[in-house]
Design an enzyme around this catalytic site. Sequence first.
Site, PDB file in Angstrom:
ATOM      1  N   HIS A 270       0.855  -1.190   0.000  1.00 12.55           N
ATOM      2  CA  HIS A 270       0.000   0.000   0.000  1.00 12.55           C
ATOM      3  C   HIS A 270       0.881   1.227   0.000  1.00 12.55           C
ATOM      4  CE1 HIS A 270      -0.194   0.900   4.631  1.00 12.55           C
ATOM      5  NE2 HIS A 270       0.966   0.365   4.312  1.00 12.55           N
TER       6      HIS A 270
ATOM      7  N   CYS B  18       5.943   6.582   4.287  1.00 12.33           N
ATOM      8  CA  CYS B  18       4.816   5.710   3.927  1.00 12.33           C
ATOM      9  C   CYS B  18       4.010   6.242   2.742  1.00 12.33           C
ATOM     10  CB  CYS B  18       3.899   5.485   5.126  1.00 12.33           C
ATOM     11  SG  CYS B  18       4.685   4.467   6.391  1.00 12.33           S
TER      12      CYS B  18
ATOM     13  N   HIS C 122      -1.492 -10.640  -1.223  1.00 11.82           N
ATOM     14  CA  HIS C 122      -0.744 -10.299  -2.436  1.00 11.82           C
ATOM     15  C   HIS C 122      -1.497  -9.304  -3.327  1.00 11.82           C
ATOM     16  CE1 HIS C 122       1.787 -13.557  -1.077  1.00 11.82           C
ATOM     17  NE2 HIS C 122       2.731 -13.063  -1.865  1.00 11.82           N
TER      18      HIS C 122
ATOM     19  N   GLU D   1       1.301  -4.404  11.313  1.00  4.44           N
ATOM     20  CA  GLU D   1       2.147  -4.126  10.147  1.00  4.44           C
ATOM     21  C   GLU D   1       3.551  -4.685  10.364  1.00  4.44           C
ATOM     22  OE1 GLU D   1       0.639   0.025   8.170  1.00  4.44           O
ATOM     23  OE2 GLU D   1       2.470   0.051   9.338  1.00  4.44           O
TER      24      GLU D   1
END
Length: 120
Positions: free
Chosen positions: A15, A24, A72, A110
């Site tokens: 992402h 990020c 995925h 995460e």
Amino acid sequence: MKTTITISTTFAAAHRLPDHEGKCCRLHGHTYGLEVTVEGTPQQAGPATGMVMDFEELRRRVAELVVERLDHQLLNEVFDFVPTSEAVAAWAFERLQEGGLPVVRVRLAESPNSYVDVTV
């Protein structure tokens, strides 16, 4: 008396957080850790006597409802919201509830040191 059971699994996904002011904002991936906790009363009869739910059944339902959809994948293409851990965990919680599971907690990690909990 309340009884809960929890399964844990993982999935890999990428992402980016487009408006984030840190690194990020760039495309990156995680091996997410997912824990799902359901609550109920242990069954009094039948093949699941003494169980809230069979662990294997819970694992199968979590895979079917959440993991297979996200594994995925580029999460920005899956969702119409910014895929922060908080938002993805909330989505998983709602999806599991809609799937009929008596979910009381979803934990999405995460990394080994960073996770979010969504609870009732």
